[in-house]
Design an enzyme around this catalytic site. Structure first.
Site, PDB file in Angstrom:
ATOM      1  N   MET A  75      45.898  51.572  45.069  1.00 21.22           N
ATOM      2  CA  MET A  75      46.400  53.073  45.622  1.00 21.22           C
ATOM      3  C   MET A  75      45.959  53.180  47.157  1.00 21.22           C
ATOM      4  SD  MET A  75      47.784  53.495  42.877  1.00 21.22           S
ATOM      5  CE  MET A  75      47.757  53.155  41.328  1.00 21.22           C
ATOM      6  N   ASP A 126      28.903  32.882  51.801  1.00 18.50           N
ATOM      7  CA  ASP A 126      29.585  31.358  51.842  1.00 18.50           C
ATOM      8  C   ASP A 126      29.005  30.439  52.749  1.00 18.50           C
ATOM      9  OD1 ASP A 126      32.016  29.715  50.989  1.00 18.50           O
ATOM     10  OD2 ASP A 126      32.574  30.109  52.931  1.00 18.50           O
TER      11      ASP A 126
END
Length: 157
Positions: A75, A126
Protein backbone atom coordinates in the site's frame (compact mmCIF):
# COMPACT_ATOMS: atom_id res chain seq x y z
CA UNK A 1 -11.31 8.45 20.49
CA UNK A 2 -10.53 5.17 18.77
CA UNK A 3 -8.03 5.28 15.91
CA UNK A 4 -8.99 3.70 12.63
CA UNK A 5 -6.81 2.14 9.98
CA UNK A 6 -6.55 4.31 6.87
CA UNK A 7 -5.69 1.38 4.60
CA UNK A 8 -8.68 -0.81 5.49
CA UNK A 9 -12.21 -0.11 4.35
CA UNK A 10 -15.06 -2.52 5.07
CA UNK A 11 -12.57 -5.30 5.79
CA UNK A 12 -10.58 -5.00 2.57
CA UNK A 13 -7.18 -3.45 2.05
CA UNK A 14 -6.91 -0.42 -0.21
CA UNK A 15 -4.42 2.25 -1.16
CA UNK A 16 -5.31 5.59 0.42
CA UNK A 17 -6.11 8.38 -2.05
CA UNK A 18 -3.59 11.18 -1.47
CA UNK A 19 -4.47 13.24 -4.55
CA UNK A 20 -5.97 16.08 -2.48
CA UNK A 21 -2.90 16.44 -0.25
CA UNK A 22 -0.36 19.19 -0.90
CA UNK A 23 3.25 18.52 -1.83
CA UNK A 24 5.46 19.44 1.13
CA UNK A 25 9.01 18.68 2.22
CA UNK A 26 9.19 15.47 4.21
CA UNK A 27 11.96 13.61 5.98
CA UNK A 28 12.16 10.32 7.85
CA UNK A 29 15.08 8.77 9.71
CA UNK A 30 15.08 5.11 10.71
CA UNK A 31 17.64 3.03 12.56
CA UNK A 32 18.44 -0.52 13.53
CA UNK A 33 21.36 -2.71 14.48
CA UNK A 34 22.87 -6.12 13.89
CA UNK A 35 24.59 -7.93 16.75
CA UNK A 36 27.79 -9.65 15.61
CA UNK A 37 30.71 -11.45 17.22
CA UNK A 38 33.73 -9.43 18.33
CA UNK A 39 35.80 -11.19 15.66
CA UNK A 40 33.38 -10.20 12.90
CA UNK A 41 33.22 -6.60 14.13
CA UNK A 42 37.01 -6.47 14.00
CA UNK A 43 37.02 -7.80 10.42
CA UNK A 44 34.58 -5.06 9.42
CA UNK A 45 36.64 -2.45 11.29
CA UNK A 46 39.87 -3.54 9.57
CA UNK A 47 38.36 -4.11 6.13
CA UNK A 48 39.25 -7.80 6.04
CA UNK A 49 35.81 -9.29 5.32
CA UNK A 50 36.23 -11.87 2.56
CA UNK A 51 33.30 -10.63 0.43
CA UNK A 52 34.54 -7.04 0.34
CA UNK A 53 33.60 -3.64 1.72
CA UNK A 54 30.66 -4.31 4.02
CA UNK A 55 29.47 -0.73 4.43
CA UNK A 56 29.81 0.23 0.77
CA UNK A 57 27.73 -2.79 -0.24
CA UNK A 58 25.13 -2.26 2.50
CA UNK A 59 24.86 1.44 1.60
CA UNK A 60 24.03 0.58 -2.03
CA UNK A 61 21.52 -2.04 -0.83
CA UNK A 62 19.80 0.56 1.38
CA UNK A 63 19.51 3.04 -1.49
CA UNK A 64 18.09 0.40 -3.83
CA UNK A 65 15.62 -0.76 -1.17
CA UNK A 66 14.40 2.79 -0.51
CA UNK A 67 13.76 3.31 -4.21
CA UNK A 68 11.91 -0.02 -4.53
CA UNK A 69 9.79 0.19 -1.36
CA UNK A 70 6.45 0.43 -3.25
CA UNK A 71 7.30 -2.86 -4.97
CA UNK A 72 7.54 -4.74 -1.66
CA UNK A 73 5.11 -2.89 0.64
CA UNK A 74 1.73 -3.22 -1.09
CA UNK A 75 0.00 0.00 0.00
CA UNK A 76 3.00 2.33 -0.33
CA UNK A 77 2.69 5.07 -2.92
CA UNK A 78 5.37 5.66 -5.53
CA UNK A 79 6.80 9.02 -4.54
CA UNK A 80 9.81 10.98 -5.76
CA UNK A 81 12.80 10.42 -3.49
CA UNK A 82 14.92 13.57 -3.40
CA UNK A 83 17.67 12.36 -1.08
CA UNK A 84 18.98 9.35 0.82
CA UNK A 85 21.74 9.27 3.44
CA UNK A 86 23.01 6.02 4.95
CA UNK A 87 25.36 5.92 7.93
CA UNK A 88 26.91 3.08 9.90
CA UNK A 89 28.61 2.90 13.27
CA UNK A 90 30.51 -0.01 14.79
CA UNK A 91 29.77 -0.42 18.50
CA UNK A 92 31.00 -2.87 21.10
CA UNK A 93 28.58 -5.63 20.11
CA UNK A 94 26.76 -4.41 17.03
CA UNK A 95 26.76 -2.40 13.84
CA UNK A 96 24.16 0.37 13.81
CA UNK A 97 22.61 1.71 10.62
CA UNK A 98 20.70 4.97 10.15
CA UNK A 99 18.87 5.78 6.92
CA UNK A 100 17.48 9.25 6.22
CA UNK A 101 15.09 9.73 3.31
CA UNK A 102 13.80 13.02 1.90
CA UNK A 103 11.06 13.92 -0.54
CA UNK A 104 8.78 16.71 -1.60
CA UNK A 105 5.48 14.93 -1.87
CA UNK A 106 2.01 14.12 -0.62
CA UNK A 107 2.92 11.38 1.85
CA UNK A 108 5.72 10.51 4.25
CA UNK A 109 8.82 8.42 3.68
CA UNK A 110 9.04 6.46 6.92
CA UNK A 111 8.33 3.13 5.20
CA UNK A 112 11.13 3.88 2.74
CA UNK A 113 13.53 4.65 5.60
CA UNK A 114 12.54 1.47 7.46
CA UNK A 115 12.94 -0.60 4.30
CA UNK A 116 16.36 0.94 3.68
CA UNK A 117 17.55 0.12 7.20
CA UNK A 118 16.24 -3.43 6.97
CA UNK A 119 17.99 -4.05 3.66
CA UNK A 120 21.24 -2.49 4.90
CA UNK A 121 21.30 -4.76 7.95
CA UNK A 122 20.38 -7.85 5.94
CA UNK A 123 23.21 -7.03 3.56
CA UNK A 124 25.67 -6.69 6.44
CA UNK A 125 24.53 -10.16 7.56
CA UNK A 126 25.02 -11.55 4.06
CA UNK A 127 28.49 -10.01 3.78
CA UNK A 128 29.71 -11.54 7.08
CA UNK A 129 27.69 -14.75 7.33
CA UNK A 130 30.70 -17.01 6.75
CA UNK A 131 32.36 -15.49 9.82
CA UNK A 132 29.18 -15.68 11.93
CA UNK A 133 28.24 -19.34 11.30
CA UNK A 134 28.87 -21.91 13.99
CA UNK A 135 30.26 -25.39 13.28
CA UNK A 136 26.91 -26.69 12.00
CA UNK A 137 26.07 -23.65 9.89
CA UNK A 138 23.70 -21.79 12.22
CA UNK A 139 23.88 -18.22 13.50
CA UNK A 140 23.41 -18.57 17.27
CA UNK A 141 24.46 -15.01 18.15
CA UNK A 142 23.70 -12.95 15.04
CA UNK A 143 20.62 -10.80 15.58
CA UNK A 144 18.94 -7.88 13.83
CA UNK A 145 17.10 -5.71 16.34
CA UNK A 146 15.64 -2.33 17.24
CA UNK A 147 14.47 -1.31 13.77
CA UNK A 148 12.48 1.86 14.34
CA UNK A 149 11.60 5.34 13.09
CA UNK A 150 13.77 7.91 14.85
CA UNK A 151 12.23 11.00 13.32
CA UNK A 152 9.54 12.05 10.90
CA UNK A 153 9.26 15.66 9.75
CA UNK A 154 6.69 17.32 7.54
CA UNK A 155 6.98 20.80 6.09
CA UNK A 156 10.44 21.60 7.44
CA UNK A 157 12.60 18.74 6.23
Amino acid sequence: MEKSFTHIEAGRARMVDISEKNDVSRLARAAGEIVLSAETLEKIRTGTVEKGNVFATARVAAVLAVKKTPETIPMCHQIPITGIDVDFEIGEEAVSAVVEVRTVGKTGVEMEALTGVSSALLTVWDMVKSAEKDEIGNYPHTLIRNIRVLEKLKGKA
